[in-house]
Design a protein around this motif. Structure first.
Motif, PDB file in Angstrom:
ATOM      1  N   UNK A 134      53.838  61.924 135.680  1.00 49.20           N
ATOM      2  CA  UNK A 134      54.300  61.433 137.011  1.00 49.20           C
ATOM      3  C   UNK A 134      55.625  61.992 137.453  1.00 49.20           C
ATOM      4  N   UNK A 135      55.520  62.470 138.605  1.00 42.78           N
ATOM      5  CA  UNK A 135      56.820  62.917 139.378  1.00 42.78           C
ATOM      6  C   UNK A 135      56.954  62.449 140.590  1.00 42.78           C
ATOM      7  N   UNK A 136      57.973  61.469 141.145  1.00 45.09           N
ATOM      8  CA  UNK A 136      58.190  60.922 142.182  1.00 45.09           C
ATOM      9  C   UNK A 136      59.589  61.840 143.155  1.00 45.09           C
ATOM     10  N   UNK A 137      59.057  61.834 144.240  1.00 41.04           N
ATOM     11  CA  UNK A 137      59.866  62.331 145.197  1.00 41.04           C
ATOM     12  C   UNK A 137      60.362  61.248 146.207  1.00 41.04           C
ATOM     13  N   UNK A 138      61.562  60.627 146.094  1.00 39.39           N
ATOM     14  CA  UNK A 138      62.035  59.668 146.940  1.00 39.39           C
ATOM     15  C   UNK A 138      62.322  59.907 148.371  1.00 39.39           C
ATOM     16  N   UNK A 139      62.691  61.313 148.658  1.00 41.47           N
ATOM     17  CA  UNK A 139      62.633  61.797 149.934  1.00 41.47           C
ATOM     18  C   UNK A 139      61.467  62.003 150.788  1.00 41.47           C
ATOM     19  N   UNK A 140      60.326  61.617 150.156  1.00 41.18           N
ATOM     20  CA  UNK A 140      59.110  62.139 150.791  1.00 41.18           C
ATOM     21  C   UNK A 140      58.626  60.538 151.192  1.00 41.18           C
ATOM     22  N   UNK A 194      62.856  63.436 141.540  1.00 39.35           N
ATOM     23  CA  UNK A 194      63.846  64.480 141.982  1.00 39.35           C
ATOM     24  C   UNK A 194      65.066  63.987 142.252  1.00 39.35           C
ATOM     25  N   UNK A 195      66.011  64.898 141.491  1.00 38.31           N
ATOM     26  CA  UNK A 195      67.640  64.447 141.887  1.00 38.31           C
ATOM     27  C   UNK A 195      67.884  63.347 141.249  1.00 38.31           C
ATOM     28  N   UNK A 196      67.363  62.607 140.394  1.00 37.66           N
ATOM     29  CA  UNK A 196      67.843  61.365 139.563  1.00 37.66           C
ATOM     30  C   UNK A 196      67.488  61.584 138.320  1.00 37.66           C
ATOM     31  N   UNK A 197      68.227  60.522 137.258  1.00 37.77           N
ATOM     32  CA  UNK A 197      68.159  60.421 135.960  1.00 37.77           C
ATOM     33  C   UNK A 197      67.496  59.022 135.905  1.00 37.77           C
ATOM     34  N   UNK A 198      66.567  59.009 134.884  1.00 42.40           N
ATOM     35  CA  UNK A 198      66.019  57.549 134.987  1.00 42.40           C
ATOM     36  C   UNK A 198      66.810  56.817 133.914  1.00 42.40           C
ATOM     37  N   UNK A 199      67.141  55.519 134.324  1.00 41.38           N
ATOM     38  CA  UNK A 199      67.955  54.682 133.185  1.00 41.38           C
ATOM     39  C   UNK A 199      66.927  53.724 132.676  1.00 41.38           C
ATOM     40  N   UNK A 200      67.340  52.381 132.768  1.00 42.25           N
ATOM     41  CA  UNK A 200      66.741  51.291 131.947  1.00 42.25           C
ATOM     42  C   UNK A 200      65.236  51.090 132.783  1.00 42.25           C
ATOM     43  N   UNK A 201      64.251  50.768 132.101  1.00 40.29           N
ATOM     44  CA  UNK A 201      62.953  50.327 132.666  1.00 40.29           C
ATOM     45  C   UNK A 201      62.640  48.914 132.207  1.00 40.29           C
ATOM     46  N   UNK A 202      62.159  48.158 133.081  1.00 38.91           N
ATOM     47  CA  UNK A 202      61.385  46.781 132.939  1.00 38.91           C
ATOM     48  C   UNK A 202      60.310  46.370 133.712  1.00 38.91           C
ATOM     49  N   UNK A 203      59.731  45.395 133.454  1.00 36.63           N
ATOM     50  CA  UNK A 203      58.772  44.827 134.317  1.00 36.63           C
ATOM     51  C   UNK A 203      57.985  43.824 133.731  1.00 36.63           C
ATOM     52  N   UNK A 204      56.642  43.822 134.355  1.00 34.58           N
ATOM     53  CA  UNK A 204      55.660  43.155 133.863  1.00 34.58           C
ATOM     54  C   UNK A 204      54.290  43.580 133.948  1.00 34.58           C
TER      55      UNK A 204
END
Length: 510
Positions: A5-11, A453-463
């Motif tokens: 999975x790849x996300x582009x937050x600018x789009x 894109x252009x970011x580093x993934x940090x902590x992940x949490x959720x449900x």
């Protein structure tokens, strides 16, 4: 099984509308009487409203509630349901639509909406009703004191206007099962314009929802004796959008996964088995995504024709799974059905520019989010209610473009159907993503490699929801077999989603 999975937050697609978390109630089975409104129940409050239903609606974050129908709308006359309850008439229309005493009418409905924090959404009567009646209903709800129906509202204990913003002009009027249906889009438009003019005269600020093709993928090409659109030369949506352009704020569609072919499925349920039915229905969800694409282009075309880029949204004002219900459209929902609900929400988010109003049918006892004992005190939430709650963190964020590479299965119509279904929204202020991942494989985990894109993934949490047998469901004796669970991710580079699960994850960005 692995996926990327790849996300582009600018789009940015658009803001995820709060309106996608709507619901729907109708006088059908025990949805309203014995469901929403049940004065004899020990679970009812001082107004006769079931508190367990109110609590569930709040947890689901319900933002609007459509009323009184549905196929009940062309029978319903609002004046039967206002004034002193003892003076209201009993009405009977069809077997499914018995109305004990009209004790749940417009004022009760709006009071109940206020209790759950939802916006009222009224569908007017185009079957046995008139433009004048629709206009009077708008005046009753929204008019200032000093006019006939506004004064009547005041006499009934409500001096201030109710301020109902959303009004639907008819229900499924292109289908010949509907009282007052129309063979051609042009016939509907001529009548609907009369309703729109009368209603806008009572309150010019209201937002109107026009009846779109019952299913737009088939619009203009489907012709059958039981038919949805008897004239295959019509392009229903374009004609409605074009000739009602100055009045419409939304055009609607309905989608019940499994319904148009439910008889075939029910007859072969045991032969097909749960697994084949699961994959078949998930494949069919792609048709809804195609419908949004088609309707988006219809709207764009008509805007250009009129030289006006005013926003017109798509109102999916009835949707849910519908393939195992009884004659009163009552059923329970399984874990597998919950994943179909997750597919709906992923589609809404991926199409956030037009998917702005969605109403899951129906809230209680009929295609239900919650099932209650009429007259009793017990109840339980079904799978679909948990999934709507699961997706709430996306509300109001920016839907953003997402690329998915996933293993697939070969469907009957679509040759490559991905096991991993995904969408994403972005909180630009807090620099975090909400990542929505659905593993539709019944038996295997999917390990998701995730990048942005252009970011580093940090902590992940959720449900998450699911990770159980597909036929698992809650019931009165076992109300907590299905629920939401905490999701823990120790390795952001490989997010493991269990089989038959939907996860909504908060992803911190560095």
């Amino acid at each position: 099984m692995r996926a990327e999975v790849f996300v582009n937050p600018d789009r940015v697609i658009s803001e995820v509308s709060a309106g996608i978390f709507g619901s729907f109630i109708e006088n059908l089975g025990a949805c309203i009487y014995g469901g929403v409104y049940d004065p004899g129940s020990p679970a009812a409050d001082e107004d006769g409203f079931r508190m367990d239903v109110i609590e569930t609606a709040k947890k689901m974050g319900v933002t609007s509630v459509r009323f009184p129908g549905g196929c009940y709308a062309p029978y319903y006359h609002f004046e039967d349901g206002i004034g002193p309850k003892k003076q209201r008439p009993k009405t009977r229309y069809r077997t499914h639509y018995d109305n004990p005493d009209n004790s749940f009418g417009t004022d009760e409905y709006i009071k109940w909406c206020r209790k759950i924090g939802a916006e009222p959404f009224i569908c007017i009567n185009m079957g046995t009703g008139t433009p004048e009646e629709a206009r009077n209903w708008v005046e009753y709800c929204n008019g200032s004191v000093g006019s006939r129906y506004a004064d009547q509202r005041w006499e009934n204990g409500h001096k201030e206007p109710h301020g109902v913003r959303l009004w639907g002009i008819g229900n499924e009027v292109g289908g010949n099962w509907e009282l007052g249906y129309f063979d051609h889009a042009g016939d509907y438009v001529r009548r609907a314009r009369e309703f729109a003019m009368a209603m806008k005269e009572a309150d010019p600020s209201i937002k109107l929802i026009g009846c779109g093709a019952h299913f737009p993928v088939l619009d203009g090409i489907y012709d059958a004796p039981t038919g949805y659109f008897p004239n295959p030369s019509d392009n229903w949506n374009r004609e409605v959008l074009d000739r009602m352009f100055e009045y419409l704020d939304y055009i609607d569609l309905h989608h019940y996964i499994g319904h148009d072919y439910k008889d075939d499925i029910m007859q072969t349920w045991e032969k097909m088995g749960t697994e084949k039915v699961h994959y078949y229905l998930n494949e069919q969800m792609q048709i809804l995504e195609d419908a949004y694409r088609i309707m988006r282009e219809d709207i764009r075309l008509i805007r250009h024709k009129h030289g006006n880029m005013k926003p017109i949204g798509i109102a999916l004002d009835e949707y849910n799974s519908w393939y195992r219900a009884d004659e009163n459209i009552c059923c329970n929902y399984t874990a597998a059905d919950g994943l179909l609900a997750a597919a709906y929400f992923n589609i809404f988010i991926r199409n956030a520019d037009v998917a702005v109003l969605c109403n899951m049918a129906q809230l209680v006892n009929v295609l239900p989010a919650v099932i209650v004992e009429p007259g009793g005190g017990r109840s339980f939430r079904t799978a679909v209610s948990y999934v709507q709650e699961l997706f709430l963190p996306n509300k109001g964020l920016e839907a953003v473009d997402i690329w998915v590479q996933s293993p697939t299965w070969e469907g009957a119509y679509y040759k490559e159907v991905p096991y991993l279904d995904a969408s994403c929204s972005y909180d630009r202020e807090k620099k975090r993503l909400v990542l929505n991942l659905v593993n539709r494989h019944i038996k295997e985990d999917v390990t998701v490699s995730f990048g942005i894109k252009g970011k580093t993934v940090g902590a992940i949490s959720g449900k998450f929801f699911g990770n159980t047998e597909p036929d698992t469901e809650n019931d009165l004796e076992h109300p907590n077999r299905l629920s939401l669970k905490e999701f823990r991710c120790t390795e952001p580079s490989g997010i493991v989603i269990p089989p038959l699960s939907a996860a909504v994850l908060n992803v911190e960005l560095i």
